[in-house]
Design a protein around this motif. Structure first.
Motif, PDB file in Angstrom:
ATOM      1  N   LEU A 112      -7.392 -19.523  14.953  1.00 49.63           N
ATOM      2  CA  LEU A 112      -8.003 -19.966  16.134  1.00 49.63           C
ATOM      3  C   LEU A 112      -8.852 -18.786  16.751  1.00 49.63           C
ATOM      4  O   LEU A 112      -9.741 -18.888  17.419  1.00 49.63           O
ATOM      5  CB  LEU A 112      -7.075 -20.360  16.949  1.00 49.63           C
ATOM      6  CG  LEU A 112      -6.274 -21.739  16.450  1.00 49.63           C
ATOM      7  CD1 LEU A 112      -5.080 -22.150  17.411  1.00 49.63           C
ATOM      8  CD2 LEU A 112      -7.357 -23.023  16.500  1.00 49.63           C
ATOM      9  N   GLN A 113      -7.737 -17.589  16.970  1.00 52.84           N
ATOM     10  CA  GLN A 113      -8.477 -16.329  17.762  1.00 52.84           C
ATOM     11  C   GLN A 113      -7.986 -15.390  16.650  1.00 52.84           C
ATOM     12  O   GLN A 113      -6.878 -15.224  16.359  1.00 52.84           O
ATOM     13  CB  GLN A 113      -8.149 -16.360  19.045  1.00 52.84           C
ATOM     14  CG  GLN A 113      -8.546 -17.558  20.054  1.00 52.84           C
ATOM     15  CD  GLN A 113      -7.948 -17.316  21.431  1.00 52.84           C
ATOM     16  OE1 GLN A 113      -6.701 -17.131  21.418  1.00 52.84           O
ATOM     17  NE2 GLN A 113      -8.774 -17.537  22.403  1.00 52.84           N
ATOM     18  N   ASN A 122      -3.031 -18.574  15.262  1.00 50.94           N
ATOM     19  CA  ASN A 122      -3.599 -19.482  14.333  1.00 50.94           C
ATOM     20  C   ASN A 122      -2.586 -20.836  14.137  1.00 50.94           C
ATOM     21  O   ASN A 122      -2.614 -21.680  12.989  1.00 50.94           O
ATOM     22  CB  ASN A 122      -3.925 -18.970  13.083  1.00 50.94           C
ATOM     23  CG  ASN A 122      -2.757 -18.950  12.036  1.00 50.94           C
ATOM     24  OD1 ASN A 122      -1.572 -18.740  12.518  1.00 50.94           O
ATOM     25  ND2 ASN A 122      -2.952 -18.753  10.881  1.00 50.94           N
ATOM     26  N   SER A 124      -0.995 -22.551  17.006  1.00 52.35           N
ATOM     27  CA  SER A 124      -0.870 -23.767  18.248  1.00 52.35           C
ATOM     28  C   SER A 124      -1.861 -23.368  19.191  1.00 52.35           C
ATOM     29  O   SER A 124      -2.257 -22.095  19.422  1.00 52.35           O
ATOM     30  CB  SER A 124       0.584 -23.491  18.927  1.00 52.35           C
ATOM     31  OG  SER A 124       0.731 -23.934  20.321  1.00 52.35           O
ATOM     32  N   THR A 125      -2.225 -24.555  19.681  1.00 55.30           N
ATOM     33  CA  THR A 125      -3.387 -24.209  20.961  1.00 55.30           C
ATOM     34  C   THR A 125      -2.406 -24.163  22.131  1.00 55.30           C
ATOM     35  O   THR A 125      -2.963 -24.236  23.288  1.00 55.30           O
ATOM     36  CB  THR A 125      -4.435 -25.254  21.000  1.00 55.30           C
ATOM     37  OG1 THR A 125      -3.650 -26.466  21.225  1.00 55.30           O
ATOM     38  CG2 THR A 125      -5.273 -25.559  19.776  1.00 55.30           C
ATOM     39  N   THR A 155     -16.144 -20.891  17.697  1.00 56.03           N
ATOM     40  CA  THR A 155     -15.610 -22.445  17.927  1.00 56.03           C
ATOM     41  C   THR A 155     -16.757 -23.279  18.003  1.00 56.03           C
ATOM     42  O   THR A 155     -17.948 -23.192  18.322  1.00 56.03           O
ATOM     43  CB  THR A 155     -14.936 -22.671  19.237  1.00 56.03           C
ATOM     44  OG1 THR A 155     -15.662 -22.790  20.413  1.00 56.03           O
ATOM     45  CG2 THR A 155     -13.626 -21.541  19.420  1.00 56.03           C
ATOM     46  N   LYS A 161     -14.550 -16.577  18.692  1.00 59.33           N
ATOM     47  CA  LYS A 161     -12.978 -16.704  18.190  1.00 59.33           C
ATOM     48  C   LYS A 161     -12.499 -15.123  17.924  1.00 59.33           C
ATOM     49  O   LYS A 161     -11.334 -14.852  17.744  1.00 59.33           O
ATOM     50  CB  LYS A 161     -12.941 -17.393  16.843  1.00 59.33           C
ATOM     51  CG  LYS A 161     -13.535 -18.562  17.006  1.00 59.33           C
ATOM     52  CD  LYS A 161     -13.494 -19.510  15.600  1.00 59.33           C
ATOM     53  CE  LYS A 161     -11.974 -20.038  15.385  1.00 59.33           C
ATOM     54  NZ  LYS A 161     -12.058 -21.017  14.098  1.00 59.33           N
ATOM     55  N   CYS A 166      -6.190 -12.637  22.541  1.00 56.46           N
ATOM     56  CA  CYS A 166      -5.933 -13.848  22.281  1.00 56.46           C
ATOM     57  C   CYS A 166      -5.138 -14.613  23.464  1.00 56.46           C
ATOM     58  O   CYS A 166      -4.358 -14.094  24.165  1.00 56.46           O
ATOM     59  CB  CYS A 166      -4.761 -14.059  21.040  1.00 56.46           C
ATOM     60  SG  CYS A 166      -5.489 -13.439  19.531  1.00 56.46           S
ATOM     61  N   TYR A 168      -4.359 -18.137  22.864  1.00 56.25           N
ATOM     62  CA  TYR A 168      -3.478 -19.027  22.403  1.00 56.25           C
ATOM     63  C   TYR A 168      -2.182 -18.422  22.027  1.00 56.25           C
ATOM     64  O   TYR A 168      -2.180 -17.251  21.767  1.00 56.25           O
ATOM     65  CB  TYR A 168      -4.129 -19.500  20.904  1.00 56.25           C
ATOM     66  CG  TYR A 168      -5.304 -20.490  21.372  1.00 56.25           C
ATOM     67  CD1 TYR A 168      -5.317 -21.501  22.512  1.00 56.25           C
ATOM     68  CD2 TYR A 168      -6.527 -20.338  20.714  1.00 56.25           C
ATOM     69  CE1 TYR A 168      -6.333 -22.340  22.518  1.00 56.25           C
ATOM     70  CE2 TYR A 168      -7.568 -21.323  20.849  1.00 56.25           C
ATOM     71  CZ  TYR A 168      -7.451 -22.280  21.833  1.00 56.25           C
ATOM     72  OH  TYR A 168      -8.656 -23.155  22.199  1.00 56.25           O
TER      73      TYR A 168
END
Lengths: 228, 236
Positions: A112-113, A122, A124-125, A155, A161, A166, A168
């Motif tokens: 994710l980031q 990667n 959980s949001t 994204t 990203k 990060c 998240y």
């Protein structure tokens, strides 16, 4: 002129192909779900890679022909796979001894980031109604010798990203070695994001504008070395 | 003469009590002892703490046990999967607790529990939400979190074959968490596709030695979760 905007940068398959070029013969490799799984299709002729799946198999092969699979021969994504000649089965604690003990050479993961310090998010949001699920991601990034991320540079909404920090929930701290995106190959260095290679037709400024932290250009001597 | 075989799944799970901690083998449907889980649903024990990598799929096996309201708490690494709807709904409505554990930490906690190791340090989860509040210690310049061994009152597991002494072999990736769970439970109950005579299993090939197994049930044609889910089966 047609109305279709030409896509800048690599496709998913081309990204996977680019990663595959960099994996040495004889490597023991764990591939995450999604784009990383495509890497197996592009391993150059003459190289043998051994694929590990954390639910207990080394020597994982492709999906079986329809109707020929065994529901108890699956990968970590719970899809049916095959076992190649020379494969080995083992239990989950041994499997994670391979991971955490640094026996696997490479893990390729989605993200994710990724931060300029090599932190990765990667799993959980952090959305309040999400069901938290982590699987083996935290063990993989903590233990495997080299961690490559393969991801779109931005994204779907165009946000970077690759970021300074990060936002998240983290999967691991300072664990990422290299990032392959549709736009570039970028190393994590003590000085931050270091550009290694631009995708064909992509400029440095184009990548820099889409990166959420400082991006170091390729030094002139490195660039020359690349052409030799 | 040692013979750990019992008549059926119902007898095998008869003494599982309310509030027990039960480890259930399997990674998704591979290695899931569906017949033992269904016998546990019929038996009625409630308030269970269940240890499994996942939370089942559809409304059979582990998902059916959860749906029946028998599970107070899940300890697992990945509680959502394809066709996994029962757990997410009950979790969101506060009907079940979750202890989320990274998969390798879960495997090692079970291994440690079975091996008489009360706790250990691991680099996994350092600096992440799952490492928060855990004791940190630095070895050779790297940080590790303290994790505790995990044991259970019962383990429900599935094997390919066993002999009357409880020596067990497994089928492919159905092995997954099962051998470590067998070591970590006070009472380990195994369902196997075939029972063979003592001496028929090659001692070199035995994965779970019989000392870790207490009851054996033969289930000659075990059901598969994906097949039951595709048929729309909802247990009971």
């Amino acid at each position: 002129m047609n109305t279709v905007t030409s896509k800048i940068g690599l496709t998913r398959e081309q990204m996977a192909q680019r990663v595959a070029l960099d994996i040495p013969d004889g490597s023991y490799v764990n591939l995450g779900i999604g784009i990383p799984e495509l890497v197996t299709r592009f391993v150059p002729e003459g190289r043998e890679l051994i694929y590990h799946t954390e639910n207990g198999l080394l020597g994982m092969g492709p999906s079986p022909e329809t109707g020929m699979g065994d529901p108890e021969l699956i990968n970590a994504g719970k899809r049916q796979v095959t076992a190649l000649p020379g494969a080995a089965y083992f239990h989950q604690a041994d499997s994670f001894a391979m991971i955490r003990g640094g026996h696997l050479d490479l893990c390729v993961l989605g993200a994710l980031q990724v931060s300029e310090k090599g932190d990765i998010a990667n799993w959980s949001t952090g959305a309040p109604d999400a069901i938290p699920a982590v699987g083996g991601a935290m063990d993989l990034v903590a233990g495997v010798k080299s961690i490559y991320v393969i991801t779109q540079h931005c994204t779907k909404h165009g946000r970077p990203k690759l970021v300074a920090e990060c936002t998240y929930p983290l999967t691991g701290l300072a664990v990422i070695d290299r990032i392959y995106t549709d736009l570039a190959v970028i190393d994590i260095t003590p000085r931050g994001f270091q550009l290694v290679e631009l995708s064909p037709g992509v400029s440095f400024d184009y990548v820099r504008e889409r990166t959420g932290a400082r991006l170091l250009p390729i030094e002139e001597d490195q660039r020359m070395a690349g052409y030799e | 003469m040692i013979n750990k075989q019992v008549a059926d799944a119902a007898e095998a799970v008869a003494d599982i009590f309310d509030g027990a901690t039960v480890m259930i083998g399997g990674f998704g449907e591979a290695g899931s002892p569906i017949e033992l889980i269904h016998a546990l649903i019929d038996q009625g024990a409630a308030g269970l703490t269940v240890v499994n990598n996942n939370t089942g799929s559809g409304e059979v096996g582990l998902a059916a046990l959860i749906k029946a309201g028998r599970v107070a708490k899940m300890i697992c690494s990945y509680p959502r999967s394809l066709n996994s709807t029962v757990f997410p709904e009950m979790y969101r409505s506060g009907q079940i607790q979750l202890e989320l554990v990274p998969q390798g930490t879960l495997a090692e906690r079970i291994r440690a529990g079975g091996a008489g190791i009360p706790a250990f340090y691991t680099p996994t989860s350092v600096g992440t939400p799952l490492g928060e509040g855990k004791e940190l210690r630095r070895f050779d310049g790297r940080d590790y979190v303290l994790e505790y061994g995990l044991t259970a009152d019962f383990a429900l597991i599935k094997g390919l074959a066993a002999d009357p002494l409880g020596n067990v072999i497994y089928n492919k990736t159905a092995r997954n968490f099962t051998p470590v769970m067998a070591t970590a439970a006070t009472t380990t109950i195994v369902q196997v596709t075939s029972l063979v005579a003592k001496g028929e299993l090659d001692p070199e090939s035995i994965i779970t030695p019989g000392i870790f197994v207490h009851r054996i049930v033969r289930v000659g044609e075990p059901a598969y979760e994906s097949v039951l889910v595709a048929k729309g089966v909802s247990y009971p």
